[in-house]
Structure formats: C-alpha cells, structure tokens
Design a protein around this motif. Structure first.
Motif, short mmCIF file in Angstrom:
data_model
loop_
_atom_site.label_atom_id
_atom_site.label_comp_id
_atom_site.label_asym_id
_atom_site.label_seq_id
_atom_site.Cartn_x
_atom_site.Cartn_y
_atom_site.Cartn_z
N LYS A 25 -67.04 53.03 30.61
CA LYS A 25 -67.01 53.71 29.31
C LYS A 25 -66.26 55.03 29.42
N ASN A 26 -66.51 55.79 30.49
CA ASN A 26 -65.82 57.06 30.68
C ASN A 26 -64.31 56.86 30.86
N SER A 27 -63.94 55.84 31.65
CA SER A 27 -62.52 55.55 31.86
C SER A 27 -61.86 55.11 30.56
N LEU A 28 -62.58 54.32 29.79
CA LEU A 28 -62.04 53.83 28.53
C LEU A 28 -61.85 54.97 27.54
N PHE A 29 -62.74 55.94 27.56
CA PHE A 29 -62.61 57.11 26.68
C PHE A 29 -61.32 57.86 27.00
N ILE A 32 -58.40 55.87 25.64
CA ILE A 32 -58.26 56.03 24.19
C ILE A 32 -57.56 57.35 23.87
N GLN A 33 -57.93 58.41 24.58
CA GLN A 33 -57.27 59.70 24.37
C GLN A 33 -55.78 59.61 24.70
N SER A 34 -55.44 58.90 25.77
CA SER A 34 -54.03 58.74 26.15
C SER A 34 -53.27 57.94 25.10
N THR A 47 -41.68 51.75 13.87
CA THR A 47 -42.87 51.13 13.29
C THR A 47 -43.47 50.04 14.17
N GLU A 48 -42.63 49.28 14.86
CA GLU A 48 -43.15 48.20 15.70
C GLU A 48 -44.00 48.75 16.84
N ALA A 49 -43.50 49.80 17.51
CA ALA A 49 -44.25 50.40 18.61
C ALA A 49 -45.53 51.05 18.10
N ARG A 50 -45.46 51.72 16.96
CA ARG A 50 -46.64 52.38 16.40
C ARG A 50 -47.71 51.36 16.02
N GLU A 51 -47.29 50.21 15.52
CA GLU A 51 -48.26 49.18 15.15
C GLU A 51 -48.92 48.59 16.39
N GLN A 52 -48.14 48.40 17.45
CA GLN A 52 -48.70 47.89 18.70
C GLN A 52 -49.70 48.88 19.30
N VAL A 53 -49.35 50.16 19.27
CA VAL A 53 -50.24 51.19 19.80
C VAL A 53 -51.53 51.25 18.98
N ALA A 54 -51.40 51.13 17.65
CA ALA A 54 -52.59 51.15 16.78
C ALA A 54 -53.51 49.98 17.09
N HIS A 57 -55.29 50.66 20.35
CA HIS A 57 -56.31 51.68 20.12
C HIS A 57 -57.54 51.05 19.46
N TYR A 58 -57.31 50.16 18.51
CA TYR A 58 -58.41 49.49 17.82
C TYR A 58 -59.24 48.65 18.79
N GLU A 59 -58.56 47.85 19.63
CA GLU A 59 -59.28 46.99 20.57
C GLU A 59 -60.01 47.82 21.62
N ALA A 60 -59.41 48.93 22.06
CA ALA A 60 -60.07 49.80 23.03
C ALA A 60 -61.31 50.44 22.41
#
Length: 234
Positions: A25-29, A32-34, A47-54, A57-60
């Motif tokens: 959980k700590n590593s995942l936090f 998520i910040q990164s 837009t493609e890269a931003r959507e992939q990052v989003a 982030h959602y799955e994390a």
C-alpha cells in the motif's frame, strides 16, 4: 552418512500477509504520486498519453482501495478496526474524495456534482467514510456514463445520509440482492458483490448511537437513472 532435519516454525500467515499488504500500500501510494506528477508534465495536446496515464492512475487507485480494505478487514477480525469518531464537515469530506479522483474525472469528461450544505457537520470516522465514499465513486466512474451526483442530507430520524448516483445501467440484480445480506452471510470471493460491499456494510455498522446503527442501501433509478448507493450514519 548424512541426515536431514525438517525445520518447522509456527508462522501466523495472516499477520505476514497483513504486513506485506501494508508495504504494498505504501509503495502504491508513492506510485500514484509519481503518476500524478507525470500527468502534470504532459502536454495538453498529447491526449493519447494523458488518457493512458489517467487509466493507469484509476487502476492504481482501485488497487490501493482494495489493499486498504484488506487491512481494515484483517484488523476487524482481530476486533481492532480503528474507529475514531469526531465532528466532520461533510461537504469538505466529499470534495476531498472527488478531488483525489480529479485526474481520471478530467480526462474522461465526467461531471461530478456535490450537493451538500456548507455547514453540515456530523460525528463520524472521517477516514473510514472517506474510504467508503472513494470506493463507491470509483465504481460510479467505471460503470456510469458521464454524470455522478454526490449528495448529503439529514432526516427527521436523526440520520445523515450520503448518496452517490450515476447515469449508468444500474446495479445487477445479484448485487442488489447481496446488499441485504448480514455481514456473516457474505462470500468475499464474489468480485464486485463481495469485498467492497462487505467493507461498506462493516463501516456503516461500526457507526452507532444507542440502539441505532449505520446501514447501506443499494437501488437503481434516482435522479440520474442509474445506480444509487446510500449510507446512513446515526
């Protein structure tokens, strides 16, 4: 001549697993910040890269929520689920949850409306209610279409109700049926109808005033025509 000796030890596997989950959980936090830092550095035109990052982030965030749930359930089994009830401003709490999902909300063009009085305060465990709301809103983002309504109000029975509505296809019948089960009847291996629902009911039931205890309700319809999740806190 050689001899072998079997080495045995009494290992509490559940404690080892809980410690491992805590580290994950700590590593995942930090991850998520990164991801959030990476998103801020991307050009709005990419837009493609931003959507992939989003999406990452959602799955994390979903995985982080599940890890927190597992830890809380482990503590509950030890009869030490941390419950700290204090006065909280409900709208601020809701907006904190919404803000933590801003990256995905923005990228997916989801409209989240918060309907709560500015001065509405209630005695509750803000950390546990945050986790509960976050899990419900994450599901609403996943299964809804483009709109989510989060509202809070008090009623004549001296309960405060937090409601999350979306414009998706609604809860499946199996989940609606499962929401009426007692905690002891839950089967946590049943995916969406298992861990999250059990965790929500556990948190709600942990809030009590005299003979009144918190509860959750699931149904379909509401103002947006999709899933409706309610948690009532006495």
């Amino acid at each position: 001549m050689s001899s072998s000796k079997q080495v045995t030890s009494s290992i509490d596997f559940s404690s080892v697993l809980a410690a491992a989950v805590h580290d994950m959980k700590n590593s995942l936090f930090l991850l998520i910040q990164s991801i959030e830092t990476l998103s801020d550095s991307l050009s709005p035109q990419n837009t493609e890269a931003r959507e992939q990052v989003a999406s990452v982030h959602y799955e994390a965030s979903r995985l982080n929520t599940n890890l927190v749930q597992i830890l809380s359930l482990y503590r509950a089994e030890l009869e030490s689920l941390p419950i700290t009830v204090d006065e909280s401003f409900v709208k601020d709490l809701v907006e904190d949850v919404v803000g933590s999902n801003a990256l995905y909300v923005s990228q997916k063009n989801i409209e989240i409306t918060v309907d709560a009085e500015e001065d509405l305060s209630w005695y509750l465990d803000s950390e546990l209610i945050y986790l509960l709301l976050n899990d419900v809103i994450i599901n609403a983002m996943r299964y809804g279409t483009s709109k989510i309504l989060v509202s809070a109000h008090t009623d004549e029975d001296e309960f405060m109700t937090l409601r999350v509505e979306d414009d998706g296809s609604g809860y499946p019948e199996a989940m609606l049926s499962k929401s009426h089960d007692a905690l002891c009847d839950f089967e946590l291996s049943q995916g969406r109808t298992g861990l999250g629902l059990f965790f929500a009911k556990l948190i709600a039931n942990a809030h009590s005033q005299g003979d009144r205890i918190g509860s959750i309700t699931l149904y379909n319809g509401g103002s947006l025509g999709g899933s409706v999740f309610e948690v009532k806190i006495p």
